[in-house]
Write an enzyme that holds these catalytic residues in place. Sequence first.
Site, PDB file in Angstrom:
ATOM      1  N   GLU A  27       0.840  -1.204   0.000  1.00 42.56           N
ATOM      2  CA  GLU A  27       0.000   0.000   0.000  1.00 42.56           C
ATOM      3  C   GLU A  27       0.874   1.253   0.000  1.00 42.56           C
ATOM      4  O   GLU A  27       1.973   1.260   0.574  1.00 42.56           O
ATOM      5  CB  GLU A  27      -0.897  -0.020   1.252  1.00 42.56           C
ATOM      6  N   ASN A  72      -6.740   1.641   2.537  1.00 40.05           N
ATOM      7  CA  ASN A  72      -7.452   2.908   2.656  1.00 40.05           C
ATOM      8  C   ASN A  72      -6.983   3.919   1.606  1.00 40.05           C
ATOM      9  O   ASN A  72      -7.762   4.757   1.152  1.00 40.05           O
ATOM     10  CB  ASN A  72      -7.243   3.503   4.060  1.00 40.05           C
ATOM     11  N   ASN A 172     -12.165  -0.935  -1.044  1.00 43.32           N
ATOM     12  CA  ASN A 172     -11.529  -1.428   0.178  1.00 43.32           C
ATOM     13  C   ASN A 172     -12.344  -1.022   1.395  1.00 43.32           C
ATOM     14  O   ASN A 172     -12.713   0.159   1.529  1.00 43.32           O
ATOM     15  CB  ASN A 172     -10.123  -0.816   0.306  1.00 43.32           C
ATOM     16  N   GLU A 173     -12.644  -1.967   2.273  1.00 39.57           N
ATOM     17  CA  GLU A 173     -13.288  -1.695   3.570  1.00 39.57           C
ATOM     18  C   GLU A 173     -14.384  -0.635   3.466  1.00 39.57           C
ATOM     19  O   GLU A 173     -14.406   0.327   4.261  1.00 39.57           O
ATOM     20  CB  GLU A 173     -12.237  -1.299   4.619  1.00 39.57           C
ATOM     21  N   TYR A 244      -7.032  -8.421  11.682  1.00 36.85           N
ATOM     22  CA  TYR A 244      -5.792  -8.112  12.381  1.00 36.85           C
ATOM     23  C   TYR A 244      -5.978  -8.548  13.820  1.00 36.85           C
ATOM     24  O   TYR A 244      -7.016  -8.262  14.418  1.00 36.85           O
ATOM     25  CB  TYR A 244      -5.489  -6.608  12.321  1.00 36.85           C
ATOM     26  N   GLU A 292      -6.616  -8.969   3.568  1.00 36.30           N
ATOM     27  CA  GLU A 292      -5.729  -8.347   4.571  1.00 36.30           C
ATOM     28  C   GLU A 292      -5.753  -9.220   5.810  1.00 36.30           C
ATOM     29  O   GLU A 292      -6.838  -9.446   6.378  1.00 36.30           O
ATOM     30  CB  GLU A 292      -6.188  -6.928   4.933  1.00 36.30           C
ATOM     31  N   GLN A 346       1.429  -6.319   5.605  1.00 35.79           N
ATOM     32  CA  GLN A 346       1.774  -6.008   4.236  1.00 35.79           C
ATOM     33  C   GLN A 346       3.126  -6.645   3.928  1.00 35.79           C
ATOM     34  O   GLN A 346       3.469  -7.618   4.610  1.00 35.79           O
ATOM     35  CB  GLN A 346       1.791  -4.503   4.061  1.00 35.79           C
TER      36      GLN A 346
HETATM   37  O1  AHR Z   1      -3.154  -2.432   6.181  1.00 36.16           O
HETATM   38  C1  AHR Z   1      -3.353  -1.202   6.805  1.00 36.16           C
HETATM   39  C2  AHR Z   1      -4.801  -0.736   6.693  1.00 36.16           C
HETATM   40  O2  AHR Z   1      -5.622  -1.577   7.448  1.00 36.16           O
HETATM   41  C3  AHR Z   1      -5.410  -0.778   5.322  1.00 36.16           C
HETATM   42  O3  AHR Z   1      -5.132   0.361   4.582  1.00 36.16           O
HETATM   43  C4  AHR Z   1      -6.880  -0.854   5.612  1.00 36.16           C
HETATM   44  O4  AHR Z   1      -7.591  -1.525   4.597  1.00 36.16           O
HETATM   45  C5  AHR Z   1      -6.945  -1.591   6.944  1.00 36.16           C
HETATM   46  O5  AHR Z   1      -7.793  -0.968   7.834  1.00 36.16           O
END
Ligand code: AHR
Length: 495
Positions: A27, A72, A172-173, A244, A292, A346
């Site tokens: 990213e 994002n 994305n999201e 996450y 992700e 990432q």
């Molecule tokens: O990976 C970091 C961020 O985490 C990404 O930009 C977003 O999609 C997620 O919230």
Amino acid sequence: MERTVINLHTRFKIGKVDEKIFGGFLEHLGRAVYEGVYDPKSRNADEDGLRKDVMETLKQLDMTAMRWPGGNFASGYHWLDGVGPKEKRPVVKDLAWQTPEPNQFGIDEFIKLCRKMRWYPMITANMGTGTPEEARNWVEYCNLPSGTKYADIRTANGNKEPHNVKLWCLGNEMDGEWQLGHLPPDHYAIKAQQAAKMMKDVDKEIELVVCGSSSIFMPTYMDWDYIVLDYTWDLVDYISLHRYVGNPNNDTPDFLAVTNSINRQIEEMASVCRFIQAKKKSKKMVYLCFDEWNVWYKNHESNGKGKFAPHLLEEIYNLEDALVVAGFLNSFIRHSDVLKVANIAQIVNVIAPVLTKEDDILVQSIFYPFEMVSKRRSGVSLRISVDGPTYESQSYGQTTLIDASAILGTGKLHIFATNRNITEKAEVLISPADIEILSVESADILTGPNPKAANSFENKNVVVSKKFKDTSVSDGKAVCKIPPLSFVAITFNVQ
Ligand code: AHR
């Protein structure tokens, strides 16, 4: 020493392991692109400004689908800003991370990187501040032979051959209010549907990922996924999941049990797909794209404060984090029937297996489980039973001390096992019912002195993978003795 038995039968197959589950994510965030993969001023830069040391290190992971440009960031990105002569590209203010984006690394540079790394490009179109038409134009730029407007712009930029990008994310999201251009589910679904139709009208061979819930903790979890799939079912190929995880309470056994919850997230998402499939009496299936995933909880510095390439989200990874990464991979293998794409978030500097410091490079603990599994990924996932001691995790319930998965290749059986016991060695008997284990072809172990042990630029080899020797084979079965807090990956020759 407590004993666990892994029983398996080669007819009990879950599904082919899709190599795209070994994908990554790059990213425009912090020092991921600039100072990470792209740094023309570095001593390590090649003729295209790409960092050779970063590329050589990442090559060991043999990653597949590479998601770009966000995240994002993607929700405010206008791809035309990143093409053409570099000196004419605008510097724009990125609102997601509050940094100036100089647009020196755009789609053509990304494709160059992918070709050098043998990655499949996976592009996130802007469904936030962008329009469906802008996404459609991007597909034309990338995939059509010259002869029409955007394909001709690509040709004029020195790329006569199409880039051939076959995997696209529809934003994305988009369920998150932090997302630029966030929408309620039915509004996003209509926008995604319009974009999907036009994008596939340009190139019917592309595959599309629609945005699913960004977290299991979202108030719209499952409702969002249901609505979005109901609208877009016939046009999309995958729905995304993000996850996450972390250990904020410093409870290692509990943290290591998070795998239960990852299993559950995948199974819940697969259930929504099945539900819509049944409701529509559809023959097609929409698969899961975990685009992700990682451990991330220590460093939440996410405001670039106007600085170019700031140090954001630079998480330092330790042994327990690496064991959780192994848990994600075990879970993905166990769900090979429904999960077809996954991207560790990432790849460099930002929540990443690799860190750079000026011209130096550091391999973090989470690099190793990815490498150990990735090099043994080819084959069919087997449904195994893991019978052995368990413990009660406060957050995730009953948990086996051994977390495992198995892949059957040609003449090979790959076994992946984590000993979650923090003090005791575990004996694991691998007992196939219908084939014989003949010998160990290769075996690696990742362990370390304590759960918090981590590599640093000063001491790079604290948590690294090593050859694993404690496996014996007899009567067609194998016994291995796995130290506490360790992950092993073993390839057996079988017949
Ligand atoms: O990976 C970091 C961020 O985490 C990404 O930009 C977003 O999609 C997620 O919230």
